[in-house]
Motif scaffolding. Structure first.
Motif, PDB file in Angstrom:
ATOM      1  N   THR A  94      21.706 -10.069  -5.618  1.00  0.00           N
ATOM      2  CA  THR A  94      20.565 -10.990  -5.551  1.00  0.00           C
ATOM      3  C   THR A  94      20.932 -12.294  -4.844  1.00  0.00           C
ATOM      4  OG1 THR A  94      19.710 -10.058  -7.595  1.00  0.00           O
ATOM      5  CG2 THR A  94      18.823 -12.181  -6.941  1.00  0.00           C
TER       6      THR A  94
ATOM      7  N   ILE B 133      10.696 -23.211 -17.168  1.00  0.00           N
ATOM      8  CA  ILE B 133      11.390 -22.418 -16.145  1.00  0.00           C
ATOM      9  C   ILE B 133      12.179 -21.311 -16.847  1.00  0.00           C
ATOM     10  CG2 ILE B 133      13.057 -22.481 -14.249  1.00  0.00           C
ATOM     11  CD1 ILE B 133      12.480 -25.490 -13.976  1.00  0.00           C
ATOM     12  N   VAL B 134      12.850 -21.700 -17.945  1.00  0.00           N
ATOM     13  CA  VAL B 134      13.610 -20.721 -18.723  1.00  0.00           C
ATOM     14  C   VAL B 134      12.653 -19.685 -19.317  1.00  0.00           C
ATOM     15  CG1 VAL B 134      15.167 -20.390 -20.669  1.00  0.00           C
ATOM     16  CG2 VAL B 134      15.390 -22.433 -19.251  1.00  0.00           C
TER      17      VAL B 134
ATOM     18  N   ARG C   8      11.706 -11.162 -17.124  1.00  0.00           N
ATOM     19  CA  ARG C   8      12.741 -10.194 -17.490  1.00  0.00           C
ATOM     20  C   ARG C   8      12.157  -9.161 -18.454  1.00  0.00           C
ATOM     21  NH1 ARG C   8      17.495  -8.413 -15.654  1.00  0.00           N
ATOM     22  NH2 ARG C   8      18.267 -10.512 -15.350  1.00  0.00           N
TER      23      ARG C   8
ATOM     24  N   ASP D  81      21.035 -18.886 -21.296  1.00  0.00           N
ATOM     25  CA  ASP D  81      20.137 -19.074 -20.169  1.00  0.00           C
ATOM     26  C   ASP D  81      19.951 -20.593 -20.057  1.00  0.00           C
ATOM     27  OD1 ASP D  81      18.316 -18.762 -18.196  1.00  0.00           O
ATOM     28  OD2 ASP D  81      16.978 -17.449 -19.341  1.00  0.00           O
TER      29      ASP D  81
ATOM     30  N   ASP E 228      22.759 -13.071 -16.701  1.00  0.00           N
ATOM     31  CA  ASP E 228      22.100 -11.993 -15.969  1.00  0.00           C
ATOM     32  C   ASP E 228      21.242 -12.529 -14.820  1.00  0.00           C
ATOM     33  OD1 ASP E 228      20.053 -13.009 -17.450  1.00  0.00           O
ATOM     34  OD2 ASP E 228      19.738 -11.216 -18.669  1.00  0.00           O
ATOM     35  N   VAL E 229      21.180 -13.849 -14.684  1.00  0.00           N
ATOM     36  CA  VAL E 229      20.471 -14.440 -13.545  1.00  0.00           C
ATOM     37  C   VAL E 229      21.212 -15.678 -13.072  1.00  0.00           C
ATOM     38  CG1 VAL E 229      18.382 -15.597 -12.767  1.00  0.00           C
ATOM     39  CG2 VAL E 229      18.199 -13.728 -14.358  1.00  0.00           C
ATOM     40  N   VAL E 230      21.415 -15.785 -11.766  1.00  0.00           N
ATOM     41  CA  VAL E 230      21.922 -17.025 -11.184  1.00  0.00           C
ATOM     42  C   VAL E 230      20.981 -17.363 -10.031  1.00  0.00           C
ATOM     43  CG1 VAL E 230      23.792 -18.100  -9.878  1.00  0.00           C
ATOM     44  CG2 VAL E 230      24.330 -16.616 -11.805  1.00  0.00           C
ATOM     45  N   ASP E 231      20.211 -18.445 -10.186  1.00  0.00           N
ATOM     46  CA  ASP E 231      19.299 -18.796  -9.101  1.00  0.00           C
ATOM     47  C   ASP E 231      19.938 -19.866  -8.219  1.00  0.00           C
ATOM     48  OD1 ASP E 231      19.144 -21.084 -10.575  1.00  0.00           O
ATOM     49  OD2 ASP E 231      17.047 -20.865 -11.141  1.00  0.00           O
TER      50      ASP E 231
ATOM     51  N   SER F  22      12.250 -17.659 -11.096  1.00  0.00           N
ATOM     52  CA  SER F  22      12.940 -18.893 -11.453  1.00  0.00           C
ATOM     53  C   SER F  22      12.801 -19.935 -10.336  1.00  0.00           C
ATOM     54  CB  SER F  22      14.414 -18.583 -11.723  1.00  0.00           C
ATOM     55  OG  SER F  22      15.104 -19.729 -12.140  1.00  0.00           O
ATOM     56  N   GLU F  23      12.979 -19.489  -9.091  1.00  0.00           N
ATOM     57  CA  GLU F  23      12.846 -20.402  -7.947  1.00  0.00           C
ATOM     58  C   GLU F  23      11.432 -20.985  -7.892  1.00  0.00           C
ATOM     59  OE1 GLU F  23      15.368 -21.157  -5.962  1.00  0.00           O
ATOM     60  OE2 GLU F  23      16.740 -19.710  -6.852  1.00  0.00           O
TER      61      GLU F  23
ATOM     62  N   THR G 207      16.617  -8.209 -11.650  1.00  0.00           N
ATOM     63  CA  THR G 207      17.344  -9.446 -11.374  1.00  0.00           C
ATOM     64  C   THR G 207      16.735 -10.189 -10.194  1.00  0.00           C
ATOM     65  OG1 THR G 207      19.286  -8.277 -12.153  1.00  0.00           O
ATOM     66  CG2 THR G 207      19.669 -10.379 -11.059  1.00  0.00           C
ATOM     67  N   LYS G 208      16.343  -9.430  -9.136  1.00  0.00           N
ATOM     68  CA  LYS G 208      15.732 -10.073  -7.982  1.00  0.00           C
ATOM     69  C   LYS G 208      14.419 -10.739  -8.362  1.00  0.00           C
ATOM     70  CE  LYS G 208      17.782  -7.299  -4.278  1.00  0.00           C
ATOM     71  NZ  LYS G 208      17.572  -6.235  -3.301  1.00  0.00           N
TER      72      LYS G 208
ATOM     73  N   ARG H  64      11.532 -17.166 -16.736  1.00  0.00           N
ATOM     74  CA  ARG H  64      12.584 -16.165 -16.485  1.00  0.00           C
ATOM     75  C   ARG H  64      12.573 -15.100 -17.576  1.00  0.00           C
ATOM     76  NH1 ARG H  64      16.427 -20.481 -14.564  1.00  0.00           N
ATOM     77  NH2 ARG H  64      17.346 -20.661 -16.625  1.00  0.00           N
ATOM     78  N   GLN H  65      12.499 -15.569 -18.833  1.00  0.00           N
ATOM     79  CA  GLN H  65      12.550 -14.612 -19.948  1.00  0.00           C
ATOM     80  C   GLN H  65      11.333 -13.695 -19.949  1.00  0.00           C
ATOM     81  OE1 GLN H  65      13.110 -17.500 -23.013  1.00  0.00           O
ATOM     82  NE2 GLN H  65      15.352 -17.453 -22.864  1.00  0.00           N
TER      83      GLN H  65
ATOM     84  N   HIS I 135      19.123 -24.456 -19.183  1.00  0.00           N
ATOM     85  CA  HIS I 135      18.112 -25.367 -18.640  1.00  0.00           C
ATOM     86  C   HIS I 135      18.771 -26.117 -17.480  1.00  0.00           C
ATOM     87  CE1 HIS I 135      15.259 -25.789 -22.265  1.00  0.00           C
ATOM     88  NE2 HIS I 135      15.785 -24.588 -22.211  1.00  0.00           N
TER      89      HIS I 135
ATOM     90  N   ALA J 261      24.480  -6.916 -10.070  1.00  0.00           N
ATOM     91  CA  ALA J 261      23.074  -7.198  -9.745  1.00  0.00           C
ATOM     92  C   ALA J 261      22.895  -8.662  -9.355  1.00  0.00           C
ATOM     93  CB  ALA J 261      22.173  -6.854 -10.933  1.00  0.00           C
TER      94      ALA J 261
ATOM     95  N   GLU K 219      25.226  -0.706  -4.269  1.00  0.00           N
ATOM     96  CA  GLU K 219      25.157  -0.779  -5.722  1.00  0.00           C
ATOM     97  C   GLU K 219      26.215   0.074  -6.391  1.00  0.00           C
ATOM     98  OE1 GLU K 219      21.124  -0.036  -6.941  1.00  0.00           O
ATOM     99  OE2 GLU K 219      20.421  -1.544  -5.507  1.00  0.00           O
TER     100      GLU K 219
ATOM    101  N   VAL L  50      13.344 -11.722 -11.386  1.00  0.00           N
ATOM    102  CA  VAL L  50      13.557 -12.847 -12.305  1.00  0.00           C
ATOM    103  C   VAL L  50      14.058 -14.065 -11.520  1.00  0.00           C
ATOM    104  CG1 VAL L  50      14.906 -13.692 -14.269  1.00  0.00           C
ATOM    105  CG2 VAL L  50      14.016 -11.372 -14.293  1.00  0.00           C
ATOM    106  N   THR L  51      14.957 -13.828 -10.580  1.00  0.00           N
ATOM    107  CA  THR L  51      15.482 -14.931  -9.776  1.00  0.00           C
ATOM    108  C   THR L  51      14.372 -15.561  -8.935  1.00  0.00           C
ATOM    109  OG1 THR L  51      17.572 -13.724  -9.671  1.00  0.00           O
ATOM    110  CG2 THR L  51      17.338 -15.595  -8.191  1.00  0.00           C
TER     111      THR L  51
ATOM    112  N   ARG M 190      14.533  -1.009 -12.012  1.00  0.00           N
ATOM    113  CA  ARG M 190      15.978  -0.911 -11.929  1.00  0.00           C
ATOM    114  C   ARG M 190      16.575  -2.296 -12.127  1.00  0.00           C
ATOM    115  NH1 ARG M 190      16.888  -0.340  -6.956  1.00  0.00           N
ATOM    116  NH2 ARG M 190      19.011   0.422  -7.048  1.00  0.00           N
ATOM    117  N   LEU M 191      17.814  -2.319 -12.663  1.00  0.00           N
ATOM    118  CA  LEU M 191      18.436  -3.593 -13.018  1.00  0.00           C
ATOM    119  C   LEU M 191      18.478  -4.564 -11.837  1.00  0.00           C
ATOM    120  CD1 LEU M 191      19.815  -5.237 -15.219  1.00  0.00           C
ATOM    121  CD2 LEU M 191      21.988  -4.279 -14.454  1.00  0.00           C
ATOM    122  N   VAL M 192      18.842  -4.056 -10.650  1.00  0.00           N
ATOM    123  CA  VAL M 192      18.930  -4.934  -9.481  1.00  0.00           C
ATOM    124  C   VAL M 192      17.556  -5.536  -9.157  1.00  0.00           C
ATOM    125  CG1 VAL M 192      19.403  -5.031  -7.011  1.00  0.00           C
ATOM    126  CG2 VAL M 192      20.903  -3.721  -8.510  1.00  0.00           C
ATOM    127  N   ASP M 193      16.510  -4.697  -9.257  1.00  0.00           N
ATOM    128  CA  ASP M 193      15.167  -5.188  -8.959  1.00  0.00           C
ATOM    129  C   ASP M 193      14.677  -6.178 -10.016  1.00  0.00           C
ATOM    130  OD1 ASP M 193      14.972  -3.854  -6.566  1.00  0.00           O
ATOM    131  OD2 ASP M 193      14.209  -2.027  -7.496  1.00  0.00           O
TER     132      ASP M 193
END
Lengths: 126, 285, 134
Positions: A89, C17-18, C25, A20, A53-56, C46-47, C39-40, C21-22, A22, A85, B189, C42-43, C34-37
């Protein structure tokens, strides 16, 4: 600060992002990669994000930048292994990374680079 | 209060008679029913009266909201639930509680015959209690029905999105019926997951069976195409009927950068060519 | 209805920021999103955490696991005392950006969650609240 290792495989460079990241790690990766392309004369770069598992938008921007910068140094970039996923996103976020080539996995990415290299070399000789 | 004590007394001391009368009432109202046996019904009513008399024992209750009624309500939840699942109608389910009225009223009338004012009060207390229990039963029934409908909806969504492998490295998703947001999301999905599982590089979405393509559907298609590309695969949209092509252009939707074909067969031919595969006839020409 | 669980963490340094996210998550996975939700969300976190650190000069993230009307969700509030945003409507448009990124920060984040609220005044800081339902 941790640095992402860049592996050399023949004419290509392979980056596997497993942590993950920085934001500064991402910036350092960009610097390291450009230096390495210039030094090695590599013609292709594979960025494997199958472990992410995350790309912002920040990482998205880094990938798009790397792709454009490498092109200036005569190297193609292929992004491989994006998880479903993460892809859903990114699209929802509004990032389609249109300029970046993609492949399902490292092997297919490697084939893509090799084919592009052949086409490119043939074109150079014309 | 005399009126309330009349009801309490009935529930506590004459449970057996009340039970018998209630059963008679239920039997008169319902035809022979295969969904619930007489023994089970008798056990249910008996258990209900036991819990209700227990609640009455706790002392004076201050109306239907009284906390001591909680065990009664949760028992009714269970009864409605099992009836909703077995296919009872809402009326039949509510009758379970409402049929208790006549035996209770009969008893109260006999007991307070000489005292019309107390009788009226007692009837009111009983009505209020039984009505609120009936309404609660009805609500619980409805909740269960909604759960059932939601579950079926999810199952239907999964059923209606079959992703099939057409060829080595080529997946197809034949979409049939109206596409709404929930469905488009499930479709996207499951297609993306299957791409990873099968290592396929080309996915064909066939919309021959989709009656109309509006802006929303087009947007979902575009998102799916973009997500598939990000993963490193390619997407072809096929089955675009002439009138759909017209609608798409008239709506001002641009499917720019999306590969489209008129039929699934055309899409498959293109996919084979792109993946460097050919189909040869067995008969020499 | 009161939240099932709630707490807050500092979002000051880049490493936060990291951590944000953690944290998100972990919460969303514990709640069975759900995994997709996951990810959304967490993203989105992060923003917003990056905005708090980079533009807001640091602040905090308050989180709540909530349940109402038979549904469960997570509500995140990012709060800073930075310079604030003069024109919130403009900031919510695609393509608007002051820093690094692709100008998808706020508008993109809004699309990743079910509810999105922003309050900001120049010189008084910014508060962004997002909610995602299971």
């Amino acid at each position: 600060m941790e640095r992402i290792p860049i592996l050399r495989m023949g004419k290509f460079l392979l980056i596997t992002i497993q942590v993950d990241m920085h934001d500064t790690t991402a910036l350092a990766l960009q610097d390291d990669l450009m230096a390495k392309i210039a030094r090695s004369g590599a013609r292709g770069v594979l960025i494997d994000i199958s472990a992410l598992d995350v790309v912002d938008s920040y990482i998205g921007r880094m990938i798009a930048d790397i792709s454009m910068m490498s092109k200036l140094l005569h190297a193609r970039t292929v992004l491989v292994g994006m998880r479903p996923a993460v892809a859903i996103t990114l699209v929802e976020l509004g990032l389609s990374l249109r300029g970046v080539k993609t492949a399902l996995d490292v092997e297919k990415g490697m084939e893509l680079l090799a084919a592009a290299l052949e086409d490119g070399d043939a074109a150079d000789q014309d | 209060m005399l009126a309330q004590s009349g009801l309490t007394d009935l529930l506590r001391n004459q449970t057996k008679q009340l039970h018998a009368q209630w059963m008679a009432e239920l039997a008169a109202g319902l035809r022979a029913d295969s969904r619930i046996g007489a023994t089970e019904l008798s056990e249910q009513t008996g258990e209900f009266l036991r819990i209700l008399s227990e609640a009455a024992r706790e002392g004076v209750w201050d109306g239907p909201q009284s906390p001591q009624l909680r065990p009664v309500l949760s028992f009714l939840d269970e009864v409605s639930r099992s009836r909703a699942i077995r296919g009872f109608t809402p009326e039949e389910t509510a009758t379970f509680v409402f049929s208790l009225k006549r035996p209770v009223f009969d008893h109260l009338r006999r007991r307070f015959e000489a005292d019309p004012k107390t009788l009226a009060d007692a009837l009111w207390t009983a009505t209020e209690l039984i009505d609120s229990l009936g309404i609660h039963t009805f609500k619980a029934y409805q909740r269960t029905r909604e759960e059932v409908i939601n579950r079926q909806r999810t199952e239907m969504l999964e059923l209606s999105t079959p992703v099939v492998k057409l060829w080595e490295g080529i997946l197809a998703l034949p979409m049939i019926g109206t596409v709404d947001s929930a469905r488009a999301q499930t479709v996207m999905e499951s297609l993306l997951e299957r791409i990873i599982e099968t290592g396929s590089t080309i996915a064909i979405i066939d919309i021959t069976g989709v009656p109309t393509v509006d802006t929303l559907v087009a947007q979902h298609l575009l998102k799916t195409v973009a997500a598939i590309r990000l993963m490193g695969a390619e997407c072809i949209i096929s089955g675009i009927r002439p009138q759909i092509a017209q609608t798409i252009v008239q709506l001002g939707i641009t499917l720019e950068g999306v590969t489209t074909r008129a039929t699934l067969a055309d899409a498959l031919a293109l996919a084979l060519r792109r993946s460097g595969q050919t189909i040869a006839g067995t008969r020499p020409s | 209805m009161p939240p099932i669980r709630t707490d807050w963490v500092e979002v000051r340094a880049e490493s936060d920021i990291v951590h944000a996210r953690q944290l998100v998550r972990r919460l969303s996975s514990e709640m069975g999103f759900r995994l997709v939700d996951q990810t959304k969300l967490v993203t989105a976190a992060s923003e917003l955490a990056r905005n708090t650190v980079v533009h807001g000069g640091g602040g905090r993230l308050s989180w709540e696991c909530i349940a109402e009307e038979g549904r469960e969700g997570i509500r995140l509030t990012f709060h800073d005392c930075g310079p604030g945003i003069a024109d919130v409507q403009l900031a919510l448009k695609d393509g608007w950006s002051t820093g690094k990124g692709l100008g998808m920060g706020l508008s993109g984040t809004k699309r990743l969650v079910n509810e999105f609220e922003i309050e900001s005044r120049p010189g008084r800081g910014t508060r962004v609240t997002i909610t995602k339902w299971k």
